[in-house]
Design a protein around this motif. Structure first.
Motif, PDB file in Angstrom:
ATOM      1  N   ALA A   1       0.829  -1.202   0.000  1.00  0.00           N
ATOM      2  CA  ALA A   1       0.000   0.000   0.000  1.00  0.00           C
ATOM      3  C   ALA A   1       0.864   1.253   0.000  1.00  0.00           C
ATOM      4  N   ALA A   2       1.960   1.238   0.739  1.00  0.00           N
ATOM      5  CA  ALA A   2       2.856   2.399   0.779  1.00  0.00           C
ATOM      6  C   ALA A   2       3.465   2.668  -0.596  1.00  0.00           C
ATOM      7  N   ILE A   3       3.818   1.617  -1.311  1.00  0.00           N
ATOM      8  CA  ILE A   3       4.375   1.783  -2.660  1.00  0.00           C
ATOM      9  C   ILE A   3       3.339   2.399  -3.594  1.00  0.00           C
ATOM     10  N   VAL A   4       2.106   1.922  -3.531  1.00  0.00           N
ATOM     11  CA  VAL A   4       1.048   2.453  -4.388  1.00  0.00           C
ATOM     12  C   VAL A   4       0.735   3.904  -4.023  1.00  0.00           C
ATOM     13  N   ILE A   5       0.689   4.209  -2.729  1.00  0.00           N
ATOM     14  CA  ILE A   5       0.437   5.589  -2.300  1.00  0.00           C
ATOM     15  C   ILE A   5       1.549   6.502  -2.799  1.00  0.00           C
ATOM     16  N   TYR A   6       2.790   6.084  -2.648  1.00  0.00           N
ATOM     17  CA  TYR A   6       3.929   6.892  -3.107  1.00  0.00           C
ATOM     18  C   TYR A   6       3.829   7.168  -4.609  1.00  0.00           C
ATOM     19  N   ASP A   7       3.549   6.132  -5.384  1.00  0.00           N
ATOM     20  CA  ASP A   7       3.480   6.305  -6.830  1.00  0.00           C
ATOM     21  C   ASP A   7       2.261   7.129  -7.238  1.00  0.00           C
ATOM     22  N   SER A   8       1.146   6.977  -6.537  1.00  0.00           N
ATOM     23  CA  SER A   8      -0.038   7.779  -6.840  1.00  0.00           C
ATOM     24  C   SER A   8       0.209   9.255  -6.566  1.00  0.00           C
ATOM     25  N   VAL A   9       0.939   9.543  -5.505  1.00  0.00           N
ATOM     26  CA  VAL A   9       1.301  10.934  -5.215  1.00  0.00           C
ATOM     27  C   VAL A   9       2.236  11.457  -6.303  1.00  0.00           C
ATOM     28  N   ARG A  10       3.137  10.608  -6.769  1.00  0.00           N
ATOM     29  CA  ARG A  10       4.091  11.014  -7.802  1.00  0.00           C
ATOM     30  C   ARG A  10       3.395  11.383  -9.104  1.00  0.00           C
ATOM     31  N   ILE A  11       2.394  10.593  -9.524  1.00  0.00           N
ATOM     32  CA  ILE A  11       1.726  10.870 -10.800  1.00  0.00           C
ATOM     33  C   ILE A  11       0.500  11.762 -10.640  1.00  0.00           C
ATOM     34  N   GLY A  12       0.099  12.023  -9.421  1.00  0.00           N
ATOM     35  CA  GLY A  12      -1.056  12.886  -9.163  1.00  0.00           C
ATOM     36  C   GLY A  12      -2.285  12.089  -8.798  1.00  0.00           C
ATOM     37  N   PHE A  13      -2.915  12.465  -7.694  1.00  0.00           N
ATOM     38  CA  PHE A  13      -4.086  11.718  -7.245  1.00  0.00           C
ATOM     39  C   PHE A  13      -5.289  12.618  -6.983  1.00  0.00           C
ATOM     40  N   GLY A  14      -5.198  13.854  -7.404  1.00  0.00           N
ATOM     41  CA  GLY A  14      -6.292  14.791  -7.150  1.00  0.00           C
ATOM     42  C   GLY A  14      -7.378  14.713  -8.200  1.00  0.00           C
ATOM     43  N   TRP A  15      -8.274  15.673  -8.105  1.00  0.00           N
ATOM     44  CA  TRP A  15      -9.373  15.791  -9.055  1.00  0.00           C
ATOM     45  C   TRP A  15      -9.082  16.980  -9.941  1.00  0.00           C
ATOM     46  N   ARG A  16      -9.038  16.762 -11.238  1.00  0.00           N
ATOM     47  CA  ARG A  16      -8.734  17.829 -12.186  1.00  0.00           C
ATOM     48  C   ARG A  16     -10.027  18.437 -12.701  1.00  0.00           C
TER      49      ARG A  16
ATOM     50  N   GLY B   1     -12.700  19.853 -14.886  1.00  0.00           N
ATOM     51  CA  GLY B   1     -13.043  19.664 -16.281  1.00  0.00           C
ATOM     52  C   GLY B   1     -12.547  18.354 -16.868  1.00  0.00           C
ATOM     53  N   GLU B   2     -11.694  17.619 -16.163  1.00  0.00           N
ATOM     54  CA  GLU B   2     -11.159  16.353 -16.665  1.00  0.00           C
ATOM     55  C   GLU B   2     -11.614  15.154 -15.832  1.00  0.00           C
ATOM     56  N   GLY B   3     -11.767  15.363 -14.548  1.00  0.00           N
ATOM     57  CA  GLY B   3     -12.123  14.262 -13.667  1.00  0.00           C
ATOM     58  C   GLY B   3     -10.931  13.832 -12.834  1.00  0.00           C
ATOM     59  N   PRO B   4     -10.916  12.593 -12.439  1.00  0.00           N
ATOM     60  CA  PRO B   4      -9.833  12.132 -11.553  1.00  0.00           C
ATOM     61  C   PRO B   4      -8.502  12.027 -12.289  1.00  0.00           C
ATOM     62  N   ALA B   5      -7.440  12.332 -11.560  1.00  0.00           N
ATOM     63  CA  ALA B   5      -6.085  12.160 -12.087  1.00  0.00           C
ATOM     64  C   ALA B   5      -5.769  10.668 -12.152  1.00  0.00           C
ATOM     65  N   PRO B   6      -4.712  10.287 -12.858  1.00  0.00           N
ATOM     66  CA  PRO B   6      -4.398   8.856 -13.016  1.00  0.00           C
ATOM     67  C   PRO B   6      -4.213   8.090 -11.704  1.00  0.00           C
ATOM     68  N   GLY B   7      -3.739   8.745 -10.657  1.00  0.00           N
ATOM     69  CA  GLY B   7      -3.497   8.041  -9.413  1.00  0.00           C
ATOM     70  C   GLY B   7      -4.626   8.128  -8.403  1.00  0.00           C
ATOM     71  N   TYR B   8      -5.774   8.679  -8.808  1.00  0.00           N
ATOM     72  CA  TYR B   8      -6.871   8.924  -7.867  1.00  0.00           C
ATOM     73  C   TYR B   8      -7.404   7.627  -7.246  1.00  0.00           C
ATOM     74  N   TYR B   9      -7.860   6.703  -8.074  1.00  0.00           N
ATOM     75  CA  TYR B   9      -8.439   5.464  -7.541  1.00  0.00           C
ATOM     76  C   TYR B   9      -7.399   4.564  -6.872  1.00  0.00           C
TER      77      TYR B   9
ATOM     78  N   ALA C   1      -5.379   2.124  -1.980  1.00  0.00           N
ATOM     79  CA  ALA C   1      -4.200   1.852  -1.161  1.00  0.00           C
ATOM     80  C   ALA C   1      -4.349   2.427   0.244  1.00  0.00           C
ATOM     81  N   VAL C   2      -5.000   3.572   0.377  1.00  0.00           N
ATOM     82  CA  VAL C   2      -5.240   4.137   1.709  1.00  0.00           C
ATOM     83  C   VAL C   2      -6.139   3.195   2.510  1.00  0.00           C
ATOM     84  N   LEU C   3      -7.194   2.682   1.885  1.00  0.00           N
ATOM     85  CA  LEU C   3      -8.071   1.723   2.579  1.00  0.00           C
ATOM     86  C   LEU C   3      -7.321   0.450   2.951  1.00  0.00           C
ATOM     87  N   LEU C   4      -6.480  -0.037   2.040  1.00  0.00           N
ATOM     88  CA  LEU C   4      -5.682  -1.224   2.329  1.00  0.00           C
ATOM     89  C   LEU C   4      -4.704  -0.960   3.468  1.00  0.00           C
TER      90      LEU C   4
END
Length: 133
Positions: A31-46, A48-56, A61-64
């Protein structure tokens, strides 16, 4: 049916508590690896575009991670069945007696690299014949 007399006489390799702690730590590390990588590629909400690639992946990973921490604390405190035997030597050797030939079978199908030696895959049918032999 097979007679398992003396199965409990063999040496204990792991308890339930030990395995629960190990699994919780492995899942927490994943889970820590996935969280780190999601932060790296962006996990926010954009906008007009929707979720960033690391959002889900981030939120899964946070739930896990939270579930792993809860299980880790419960295992460390010593919950229900914490002192029970997870596996003893004799049943573990039986598992390995099936696991090793299966890994060789998989390696023969797809090929394997052992140091500088690269062995090509021999295909499903020939590998199955070797496995059966």
């Amino acid at each position: 049916m097979q007679n398992d007399e003396g199965a409990d006489d063999s040496r204990t390799l792991a308890t339930n508590r030990t395995m629960e702690i190990v699994v919780a730590l492995v899942l927490l590390a994943g889970a820590a690896i996935v969280i780190y990588d999601s932060v790296r590629i962006g996990f926010g909400w954009r906008e007009g575009e929707g979720p960033a690639p690391g959002y889900y992946p981030f939120w899964v990973a946070v739930l896990l991670a939270v579930a792993s921490i809860v299980n880790l604390v419960k295992a460390a405190v010593g919950g229900h069945g914490a002192g029970e035997i997870f596996v003893t030597l004799r049943p573990f050797l039986r598992i390995l007696a099936v696991l090793f030939p299966t890994l060789v079978f998989i390696g023969l199908i797809g090929g394997m690299s052992i140091g500088p030696l690269n062995l090509p895959g021999i295909g499903m049918y020939f590998a199955a014949a070797v496995f059966i032999l």
